[in-house]
Write an enzyme that holds these catalytic residues in place. Structure first.
Site, PDB file in Angstrom:
ATOM      1  N   THR A  42     -25.020  -9.115  12.888  1.00  0.00           N
ATOM      2  CA  THR A  42     -25.952  -8.825  11.796  1.00  0.00           C
ATOM      3  C   THR A  42     -25.171  -8.303  10.595  1.00  0.00           C
ATOM      4  O   THR A  42     -24.356  -7.384  10.739  1.00  0.00           O
ATOM      5  CB  THR A  42     -26.995  -7.774  12.247  1.00  0.00           C
ATOM      6  OG1 THR A  42     -27.647  -8.290  13.403  1.00  0.00           O
ATOM      7  CG2 THR A  42     -28.003  -7.467  11.155  1.00  0.00           C
ATOM      8  N   SER A  54     -11.053  -5.158   1.120  1.00  0.00           N
ATOM      9  CA  SER A  54     -11.774  -4.045   1.748  1.00  0.00           C
ATOM     10  C   SER A  54     -12.460  -3.212   0.668  1.00  0.00           C
ATOM     11  O   SER A  54     -11.808  -2.759  -0.275  1.00  0.00           O
ATOM     12  CB  SER A  54     -10.775  -3.176   2.521  1.00  0.00           C
ATOM     13  OG  SER A  54     -11.418  -2.503   3.554  1.00  0.00           O
ATOM     14  N   ASN A  91       0.799  -1.225   0.000  1.00  0.00           N
ATOM     15  CA  ASN A  91       0.000   0.000   0.000  1.00  0.00           C
ATOM     16  C   ASN A  91       0.831   1.274   0.000  1.00  0.00           C
ATOM     17  O   ASN A  91       0.317   2.343  -0.304  1.00  0.00           O
ATOM     18  CB  ASN A  91      -0.926   0.006   1.225  1.00  0.00           C
ATOM     19  CG  ASN A  91      -0.203  -0.275   2.513  1.00  0.00           C
ATOM     20  OD1 ASN A  91       0.440  -1.317   2.662  1.00  0.00           O
ATOM     21  ND2 ASN A  91      -0.260   0.652   3.445  1.00  0.00           N
ATOM     22  N   GLN A  93      -4.969  -3.777  -1.924  1.00  0.00           N
ATOM     23  CA  GLN A  93      -4.580  -2.822  -2.977  1.00  0.00           C
ATOM     24  C   GLN A  93      -4.550  -3.467  -4.361  1.00  0.00           C
ATOM     25  O   GLN A  93      -4.278  -2.788  -5.348  1.00  0.00           O
ATOM     26  CB  GLN A  93      -3.215  -2.208  -2.660  1.00  0.00           C
ATOM     27  CG  GLN A  93      -3.177  -1.393  -1.367  1.00  0.00           C
ATOM     28  CD  GLN A  93      -4.002  -0.106  -1.427  1.00  0.00           C
ATOM     29  OE1 GLN A  93      -4.429   0.338  -2.501  1.00  0.00           O
ATOM     30  NE2 GLN A  93      -4.242   0.502  -0.278  1.00  0.00           N
ATOM     31  N   CYS A 153      -2.397   5.221   6.404  1.00  0.00           N
ATOM     32  CA  CYS A 153      -2.717   4.429   7.587  1.00  0.00           C
ATOM     33  C   CYS A 153      -1.709   4.668   8.704  1.00  0.00           C
ATOM     34  O   CYS A 153      -2.010   4.493   9.856  1.00  0.00           O
ATOM     35  CB  CYS A 153      -2.741   2.947   7.243  1.00  0.00           C
ATOM     36  SG  CYS A 153      -3.789   2.608   5.847  1.00  0.00           S
ATOM     37  N   HIS A 192     -13.780  -0.180   0.395  1.00  0.00           N
ATOM     38  CA  HIS A 192     -13.617   1.256   0.095  1.00  0.00           C
ATOM     39  C   HIS A 192     -12.377   1.579  -0.737  1.00  0.00           C
ATOM     40  O   HIS A 192     -12.157   2.729  -1.101  1.00  0.00           O
ATOM     41  CB  HIS A 192     -13.609   2.088   1.386  1.00  0.00           C
ATOM     42  CG  HIS A 192     -12.422   1.903   2.273  1.00  0.00           C
ATOM     43  ND1 HIS A 192     -11.477   2.880   2.445  1.00  0.00           N
ATOM     44  CD2 HIS A 192     -12.027   0.873   3.041  1.00  0.00           C
ATOM     45  CE1 HIS A 192     -10.558   2.454   3.294  1.00  0.00           C
ATOM     46  NE2 HIS A 192     -10.877   1.230   3.669  1.00  0.00           N
TER      47      HIS A 192
HETATM   48  N1  PLP Z   1      -4.288  -3.805   4.126  1.00  0.00           N
HETATM   49  C1  PLP Z   1      -3.850  -2.882   3.264  1.00  0.00           C
HETATM   50  C2  PLP Z   1      -2.795  -3.264   2.266  1.00  0.00           C
HETATM   51  C3  PLP Z   1      -4.365  -1.589   3.287  1.00  0.00           C
HETATM   52  O1  PLP Z   1      -3.916  -0.685   2.401  1.00  0.00           O
HETATM   53  C4  PLP Z   1      -5.353  -1.269   4.241  1.00  0.00           C
HETATM   54  C5  PLP Z   1      -5.865   0.111   4.346  1.00  0.00           C
HETATM   55  O2  PLP Z   1      -5.238   1.055   3.964  1.00  0.00           O
HETATM   56  C6  PLP Z   1      -5.798  -2.282   5.105  1.00  0.00           C
HETATM   57  C7  PLP Z   1      -5.224  -3.537   5.023  1.00  0.00           C
HETATM   58  C8  PLP Z   1      -6.861  -2.024   6.127  1.00  0.00           C
HETATM   59  O3  PLP Z   1      -8.103  -1.835   5.507  1.00  0.00           O
HETATM   60  P1  PLP Z   1      -9.330  -1.233   6.303  1.00  0.00           P
HETATM   61  O4  PLP Z   1      -8.848   0.049   6.928  1.00  0.00           O
HETATM   62  O5  PLP Z   1     -10.366  -1.004   5.285  1.00  0.00           O
HETATM   63  O6  PLP Z   1      -9.723  -2.213   7.347  1.00  0.00           O
END
Ligand code: PLP
Length: 390
Positions: free
Chosen positions: A243, A205, A155, A185, A332, A207
């Site tokens: 749920t 994920s 990422n 990613q 992050c 989003h």
């Molecule tokens: N793994 C990777 C490679 C990510 O880039 C991210 C978020 O940036 C995550 C895990 C965590 O995803 P989430 O915050 O949607 O739980």
């Protein structure tokens, strides 16, 4: 040059804007099919039907067996579950886990917790490109290795890992060892087929590919057993109580379908934008482009660059003033004090780490936006360097 009135969002690895298809699906689930999928009446049935439709869509896209996707609150949960669920199920067989040194914290932190509980963690080495050598994975595997966790695309620097070769070596060395891939990613950028690729567990994920936040899934090869980490109402075959987030799941499936329908044309376009950005930036003095840049070995949407002599946050906010949104290192970890583990693992110096900016692109970006961003950088980078200390 075209006047830029709108914002230029170059932080798509942090999150993406929800696409129209996903927003419509979310709205429908929230306002029409709003029942609890476990309820026995019509409203429950309608919600449950949406879950089934979403599962059908996702299973077809991933070419996996029915019932092998379990919905979660996103990749943090999926990753934690992959590690803890495997540890709980297999601790009598072994307590050894192998990781890449550039995993997201949603993998490295649960692994560190398991280490405190007496599990043994082997962190592989990477060179400046961040690529894992499959042979090294093979050498690290032992009889008591229960899990190997290696992300598909990093990422922060975008390095793409040779998943099939890694899977092959894992399964030939120890058929009992599970292979987990954090595919956050990579999903929506590449055709991922975990069953065919020899991946036992795969985290996604929503989003990150124009779906809603707070929802994701874990693919689990139906032949492998991991234990749940959430207990309660017994939803999703008892594997993940709670749920189900029906609007989120419907939106995620719609976003995944949109992404898979367009990825073969969007990927080359993203590489084109990334190529433009790299070419312009290479003409700057005192910059470092991090990680792998060969398109066969790096993702189309992520580029990490250090502008030496300018602290990341300073450049980030200077760009923000011009309507350009980027991230310092990885979003992050950017609010935390400690430097990026990924940049450290690939051998970056402290100065490189402190001046690193991540550009992450989406198919909604345009060549004009990239050109404009580079023009702005060309103007502000020398200005900011005048305040360079030391
Ligand atoms: N793994 C990777 C490679 C990510 O880039 C991210 C978020 O940036 C995550 C895990 C965590 O995803 P989430 O915050 O949607 O739980």
């Amino acid at each position: 040059m075209k006047a830029i009135e709108k914002e230029i969002y170059l932080d798509n690895a942090a999150t993406t804007k929800v696409c129209r298809e996903a927003a419509q699906a979310v709205l429908h689930a929230m306002t029409e099919a709003y029942g609890n999928p476990s309820s026995l009446h019509q409203k429950g049935f309608e919600a449950e039907k949406l879950l089934r439709e979403a599962a059908n869509t996702l299973e077809k896209l991933l070419k996996v067996d029915k019932g092998s996707l379990i919905y979660t609150s996103g990749a943090t949960e999926s990753n934690n579950w992959a590690l803890f669920g495997t540890a709980l199920a297999k601790q009598k067989r072994g307590r050894h886990i192998i990781l890449s040194p550039i995993e997201h914290e949603a993998v490295s932190a649960p692994a560190a917790f398991l280490e405190e509980q007496g599990f043994e963690i082997t962190r592989l080495k990477v060179g400046p490109t961040g690529r894992i050598d499959p042979a090294e994975v093979g050498e690290a595997i032992r009889e008591d290795t229960i899990l190997v966790s290696i992300m598909a695309v990093n990422n922060e620097i975008g390095t793409l890992q040779p998943l099939e070769q890694i899977a092959e070596i894992i399964h030939s060395k120890n058929p009992e060892t599970l292979f987990h891939v954090d595919a956050v990613q990579a999903f929506g950028k590449y055709l991922l087929h975990p069953k065919k690729q020899g991946i036992d567990l795969l985290s996604v994920s929503s989003h990150k590919f124009f779906g809603p936040k707070g929802v994701g899934f874990l693919y689990k090869n139906p032949k492998v057993r991991i234990l749940p980490i959430l207990y309660g109402g017994g939803q999703q075959e008892g594997l993940r109580s709670g749920t189900e987030n029906v609007p989120g799941i419907s939106g995620m499936a719609a976003a995944a379908k949109r992404a898979y329908d367009h990825l073969e044309e969007e990927r080359p376009f993203l590489y084109e934008l990334k190529g433009m950005l790299m070419e312009r930036l290479r003409a700057f003095s005192d910059i470092r482009i991090h990680g792998e840049t060969d398109p066969d070995k790096s993702a189309p949407h992520i580029l990490n660059v250090s502008f030496l002599g300018i602290r990341s946050e300073v450049l980030l906010h200077a760009l923000e003033e011009k309507g350009i949104y980027v991230s310092s290192g990885s979003a992050c970890s950017s609010r935390k004090q400690k430097g990026s583990a990924t940049l450290r693992a690939i051998g970056c110096t402290r100065e490189e780490m402190e001046s690193s900016i991540r550009f992450s692109l989406s198919p909604e970006n345009t060549p004009e936006e990239i050109a404009y961003t580079c023009d702005i950088l060309q103007k502000i980078v020398p200005q900011l360097r005048r305040y360079r200390h030391g």
